[in-house]
Every structure is written in structure tokens, then in C-alpha cells.
Design an enzyme around this catalytic site. Structure first.
Site, PDB file in Angstrom:
ATOM      1  N   LYS A  89      35.600  55.594  30.989  1.00 12.01           N
ATOM      2  CA  LYS A  89      36.282  54.611  31.826  1.00 12.01           C
ATOM      3  C   LYS A  89      37.738  55.025  31.944  1.00 12.01           C
ATOM      4  O   LYS A  89      38.310  55.588  31.007  1.00 12.01           O
ATOM      5  CB  LYS A  89      36.205  53.225  31.159  1.00 12.01           C
ATOM      6  CG  LYS A  89      36.460  52.081  32.100  1.00 12.01           C
ATOM      7  CD  LYS A  89      35.185  51.587  32.748  1.00 12.01           C
ATOM      8  CE  LYS A  89      35.474  50.525  33.789  1.00 12.01           C
ATOM      9  NZ  LYS A  89      34.240  50.058  34.445  1.00 12.01           N
TER      10      LYS A  89
ATOM     11  N   GLY B  58      28.332  32.102  41.111  1.00 13.28           N
ATOM     12  CA  GLY B  58      28.969  33.214  41.825  1.00 13.28           C
ATOM     13  C   GLY B  58      28.050  33.707  42.932  1.00 13.28           C
ATOM     14  O   GLY B  58      26.928  34.132  42.677  1.00 13.28           O
TER      15      GLY B  58
ATOM     16  N   GLY C 158      28.997  36.073  45.362  1.00 13.48           N
ATOM     17  CA  GLY C 158      29.640  37.226  45.990  1.00 13.48           C
ATOM     18  C   GLY C 158      28.627  38.311  46.270  1.00 13.48           C
ATOM     19  O   GLY C 158      27.453  38.042  46.578  1.00 13.48           O
TER      20      GLY C 158
ATOM     21  N   VAL D 116      27.039  40.452  44.356  1.00 17.26           N
ATOM     22  CA  VAL D 116      25.856  40.479  43.497  1.00 17.26           C
ATOM     23  C   VAL D 116      25.092  39.149  43.559  1.00 17.26           C
ATOM     24  O   VAL D 116      23.893  39.125  43.872  1.00 17.26           O
ATOM     25  CB  VAL D 116      26.262  40.819  42.042  1.00 17.26           C
ATOM     26  CG1 VAL D 116      25.078  40.662  41.102  1.00 17.26           C
ATOM     27  CG2 VAL D 116      26.809  42.236  41.968  1.00 17.26           C
TER      28      VAL D 116
HETATM   29  P1  NAD Z   1      32.416  39.551  43.971  1.00 12.49           P
HETATM   30  O1  NAD Z   1      33.891  39.476  43.870  1.00 12.49           O
HETATM   31  O2  NAD Z   1      31.779  40.046  45.219  1.00 12.49           O
HETATM   32  O3  NAD Z   1      31.792  38.100  43.686  1.00 12.49           O
HETATM   33  C1  NAD Z   1      32.188  37.298  42.626  1.00 12.49           C
HETATM   34  C2  NAD Z   1      32.076  35.852  43.130  1.00 12.49           C
HETATM   35  O4  NAD Z   1      32.264  34.972  42.011  1.00 12.49           O
HETATM   36  C3  NAD Z   1      33.118  35.478  44.174  1.00 12.49           C
HETATM   37  O5  NAD Z   1      32.470  34.877  45.284  1.00 12.49           O
HETATM   38  C4  NAD Z   1      34.037  34.509  43.436  1.00 12.49           C
HETATM   39  O6  NAD Z   1      34.588  33.528  44.291  1.00 12.49           O
HETATM   40  C5  NAD Z   1      33.065  33.887  42.446  1.00 12.49           C
HETATM   41  N1  NAD Z   1      33.677  33.273  41.280  1.00 12.49           N
HETATM   42  C6  NAD Z   1      34.769  33.649  40.581  1.00 12.49           C
HETATM   43  N2  NAD Z   1      34.995  32.805  39.563  1.00 12.49           N
HETATM   44  C7  NAD Z   1      34.009  31.868  39.607  1.00 12.49           C
HETATM   45  C8  NAD Z   1      33.692  30.731  38.827  1.00 12.49           C
HETATM   46  N3  NAD Z   1      34.438  30.368  37.790  1.00 12.49           N
HETATM   47  N4  NAD Z   1      32.602  30.004  39.159  1.00 12.49           N
HETATM   48  C9  NAD Z   1      31.838  30.352  40.215  1.00 12.49           C
HETATM   49  N5  NAD Z   1      32.105  31.419  40.997  1.00 12.49           N
HETATM   50  C10 NAD Z   1      33.175  32.155  40.710  1.00 12.49           C
HETATM   51  O7  NAD Z   1      31.964  40.415  42.686  1.00 12.49           O
HETATM   52  P2  NAD Z   1      30.540  41.072  42.442  1.00 12.49           P
HETATM   53  O8  NAD Z   1      30.606  42.501  42.799  1.00 12.49           O
HETATM   54  O9  NAD Z   1      29.482  40.196  43.019  1.00 12.49           O
HETATM   55  O10 NAD Z   1      30.471  41.022  40.848  1.00 12.49           O
HETATM   56  C11 NAD Z   1      30.074  39.842  40.161  1.00 12.49           C
HETATM   57  C12 NAD Z   1      29.936  40.156  38.671  1.00 12.49           C
HETATM   58  O11 NAD Z   1      28.964  41.183  38.493  1.00 12.49           O
HETATM   59  C13 NAD Z   1      31.206  40.671  37.988  1.00 12.49           C
HETATM   60  O12 NAD Z   1      31.220  40.216  36.655  1.00 12.49           O
HETATM   61  C14 NAD Z   1      31.021  42.173  38.004  1.00 12.49           C
HETATM   62  O13 NAD Z   1      31.755  42.799  36.958  1.00 12.49           O
HETATM   63  C15 NAD Z   1      29.535  42.262  37.756  1.00 12.49           C
HETATM   64  N6  NAD Z   1      28.928  43.523  38.197  1.00 12.49           N
HETATM   65  C16 NAD Z   1      28.990  43.899  39.496  1.00 12.49           C
HETATM   66  C17 NAD Z   1      28.370  45.068  39.904  1.00 12.49           C
HETATM   67  C18 NAD Z   1      28.374  45.509  41.343  1.00 12.49           C
HETATM   68  O14 NAD Z   1      27.627  46.441  41.669  1.00 12.49           O
HETATM   69  N7  NAD Z   1      29.134  44.892  42.216  1.00 12.49           N
HETATM   70  C19 NAD Z   1      27.687  45.869  38.958  1.00 12.49           C
HETATM   71  C20 NAD Z   1      27.618  45.448  37.631  1.00 12.49           C
HETATM   72  C21 NAD Z   1      28.246  44.264  37.264  1.00 12.49           C
END
Ligand code: NAD
Length: 355
Positions: A81, A183, A185, A187
Site C-alpha cells: 500500500k 451505503g 454508492g 458498491v
Molecule cells: P462510494 O463512495 O461510492 O459509496 C459510499 C456510500 O456510502 C456513499 O453513497 C455515501 O454517501 C455513503 N455513506 C457514507 N457514510 C454513510 C453512513 N454513515 N451511513 C450510510 N451511508 C453512508 O464508495 P464505494 O466504492 O461504494 O465503497 C464503499 C465501501 O466499500 C468502502 O468502505 C470501501 O472501502 C469498500 N470497498 C470498495 C471497493 C470498490 O471496489 N469500490 C472494494 C473493496 C472495498
């Protein structure tokens, strides 16, 4: 000054490099935890730390996490990382990214980088002007591996939820199974769409309430407030937003049989996995169920290194192995009485030659 190897997060990392480039102002840490299974892979985080020691902790902790994640995903990659220490204004320049690319190149392929928080696809393209040890570059064409890892992460979580429902509830269909999604977003939204196709009953929450509401309308789902989502009576609670949500109070409030979602570092502390088990809640270890994205990123890189373009079918075939790995963890957990998070950690440690 405390030596960093006295840091609780130092875990016999193979290499920890502090990079400073005076001309561009770049300050970064690259941590290689293990190359036992192959080149260490893990994203670059661009973040402002009030205390630079926090950057070192992140680099050490997150690189170890990548060793575990990559090993459990069956990838021929180790764990690494990088953290770029942003200033208060979070100024990021092409010169900084170029200097960072030189630093990655200097490691001769021991570390392969990609996007993480604060780093975009365009930033990775800039880094790739100086080194070939980059992934997460724009997709090469229809059906090619690469691009946004979110949909692959979501697909793996969907498969993992199906496996959890079969294991815990004895159901081979998601029809009518109630999933509370925290959440919506990249994922969480992807997971919700896949679950909806199978007839799952959904309750969605997001701090961006209009995002959750729009998706709920599209899928015919209910919404809950962000305060209420963890306590929603349901079959599966799926955390897809923040880490460290499974603390004493969070776990006490859960009203579900399964926790399975993509957020990184869901357990606030070691010991919280055992607390879930004590409440008879089946837990899908986060770095096992959310590996779809790194599988996509690694497939893209490994194929490019062989002079070809990776195929989405290769990615999906590896993602399809996630449920089997979870089942193995749950069976061992049931047989030994050791919580699933600890079982997963021990499996990962064995795979990287540290068991
Ligand atoms: P993203 O930013 O697209 O979505 C995150 C969503 O969570 C947003 O819509 C945000 O408004 C919402 N959010 C934030 N705080 C919140 C809360 N307290 N309650 C409810 N909703 C809340 O991010 P993502 O890419 O979807 O990632 C989501 C999680 O998955 C993160 O923890 C990330 O580290 C993990 N992750 C993502 C990936 C990937 O491929 N994108 C891979 C492994 C892990």
C-alpha cells in the site's frame, strides 16, 4: 522517538520506504508487507494527516490487509500500500504523481499500485507515464478487465450474501429475504440492484438521502434513516459505507442473522468478530467477501504483463470462488468455535507463509 518497528501495526513488513521529492513536494510512504505470493499489490491513498504518524500506521495496517485480501482471493500477488501525504490544501500536481511513479518504478515491480481514496483513474494514468507497475487504468475495450472495480466488488458481495443465506437460513433463493443495505454508492448500489433482481426485500440507507431514495424508487425498496439502518429487523445487514461500524453498541443493536457487506475494516477491534458469533450472527469477513475489485485490478495487471488484455470472464471466474472460500471459513469456524474473522486471518497467514 519510537522506532517504527515498535509500532503495534508493524508486522515484519518486507520494506517500508519513505519517499520525498523536493522538486515536486511529494512526500509518500510505500509499504510492502509481503511478496511471498507475488508482487505486492494495493492502492495509493492521497490523504491529509494532521499527525504524519497516522500515515505510517495506515501504510503498515493497510498493506498487511492487502496481503490477507490478495491471498484469500487466490491471487498470485502479495500485499502493499502507498500513502501520499497531502498538505492541508490537498494540492496534487502532475509533477508529484510523476515523482511517485518514479518511486514505484524504483522498486522494480515489488509493488504494484492502483487507485484508493483520493486517487482517480486519471491520476493512475499520470503515474503510468513513469512506471508499468500500475493497474486500475481505463478499460481497454468491451469485455476487457480493468476500469471501475466497484461492479466486481458488488458482484462478489452478492454471491457471498447468497452463500450466507444458504448456510445460515438454509434457503437457496433470495426471494423474500430481507437485506438492510448501509451505503448505496458504487458498491452498495450495485449489491442492491443484484439482490433486487433475485426478489430480495430491501431497506436502503445513505447519508446522501436522495441517493438512497432514488435507488429505492428504482428497485421498489424501502428506506431507513442512517441512524436506524443497523437496527432494522432483517435477515442480512450489509455494510457498504464506513469501516469500524461493528463496535460494542453497533453489534448490540443488530437485529439480523447475517452480516455480509463490502465496507473495509468493519470490525472496530479484534474481538468484535467473537461478539458477533456470541450473538449467533454469521459474519462474512470483509476482506474475503469484498475482493472482487482487487481481483479485477490484479487480472488487468497480470494480463498486461503477459502482453495481452485481461478478459472479464477471467475476473468473474475468480470472483465466483468467493462463496466457496466463505463456506470453508464458516465450516471451520463451526468446527473449532473460533470466530470467522480469526479463522480467515489464520488461513491468510498460512497462505503467505506466516502461519
Ligand atoms: P462510494 O463512495 O461510492 O459509496 C459510499 C456510500 O456510502 C456513499 O453513497 C455515501 O454517501 C455513503 N455513506 C457514507 N457514510 C454513510 C453512513 N454513515 N451511513 C450510510 N451511508 C453512508 O464508495 P464505494 O466504492 O461504494 O465503497 C464503499 C465501501 O466499500 C468502502 O468502505 C470501501 O472501502 C469498500 N470497498 C470498495 C471497493 C470498490 O471496489 N469500490 C472494494 C473493496 C472495498
Amino acid at each position: 522517538m519510537t522506532a517504527f518497528w515498535a509500532e503495534p501495526d508493524f508486522d515484519a513488513h518486507e520494506l517500508v520506504q519513505l519517499v520525498h521529492d523536493r522538486a515536486s513536494g511529494l512526500t509518500a510512504i510505500i509499504a510492502v508487507h509481503s511478496t511471498h505470493l507475488g508482487p505486492s499489490a494495493g492502492g495509493t491513498r492521497f490523504w491529509h494527516y494532521n499527525d504524519p504518524a497516522g500515515a505510517m500506521r495506515d501504510a503498515l495496517r493497510l498493506s498487511r490487509g492487502m496481503s490477507y485480501k490478495n491471498a484469500m482471493a487466490g491471487l498470485p500477488m502479495g500485499g502493499g500500500k502507498a500513502v501520499i501525504l497531502a498538505d492541508e490544501q490537498r494540492i496534487k500536481t502532475p509533477e508529484m504523481l510523476a515523482a511517485f511513479g518514479d518511486a514505484v518504478e524504483g522498486l522494480g515491480g515489488r509493488y504494484v499500485t492502483a487507485e484508493d481514496v483520493g486517487i482517480s483513474e486519471a491520476d493512475m494514468v499520470a503515474v503510468s507515464s513513469r512506471t508499468a507497475h500500475v493497474s486500475g487504468l481505463p478499460v481497454a475495450g468491451e469485455g476487457s478487465a480493468g476500469g471501475d472495480p466497484g461492479p466486481f466488488t458488488a458482484y462478489g458481495i452478492y454471491l457471498g450474501i447468497k452463500a450466507a443465506v444458504a448456510h445460515k437460513l438454509g434457503k437457496d433463493s433470495l426471494a423474500g429475504v430481507h437485506v438492510a443495505v448501509q451505503g448505496t454508492g458504487s458498491v452498495g448500489g450495485g449489491v442492491a440492484r443484484l439482490l433486487a433482481k433475485d426478489g430480495a426485500k430491501l431497506t436502503l440507507a445513505d447519508i446522501n438521502a436522495s441517493r438512497a431514495a432514488a435507488l429505492a424508487q428504482e428497485l421498489g425498496a424501502a428506506t431507513a434513516s442512517t441512524d436506524a439502518i443497523m437496527e432494522t429487523p432483517c435477515d442480512v445487514f450489509s455494510p457498504n459505507a464506513l469501516g469500524a461500524i461493528l463496535d460494542d453498541a453497533g453489534i448490540a443493536g443488530l437485529d439480523c442473522a447475517i452480516v455480509a457487506g463490502g465496507a473495509n475494516n468493519q470490525l472496530a477491534r479484534a474481538g468484535h468478530g467473537a461478539l458477533l458469533a456470541a450473538r449467533d450472527i454469521l459474519y462474512a469477513p470483509d476482506y474475503v467477501i469484498n475482493a472482487g475489485g482487487i481481483i479485477s485490478v490484479a487480472t488487468e495487471y497480470l494480463a498486461r504483463n503477459q502482453g495481452r488484455i485481461g478478459d472479464i470472464a477471467e475476473v468473474n471466474a475468480l470472483v465466483a470462488q468467493i462463496p466457496g472460500r466463505l463456506e470453508q471459513i464458516w465450516q471451520e469456524s463451526a468446527a473449532t468455535g473460533i470466530s470467522s474473522d480469526v479463522v480467515a486471518d489464520r488461513m491468510a497467514q498460512k497462505l503467505i507463509g506466516r502461519g
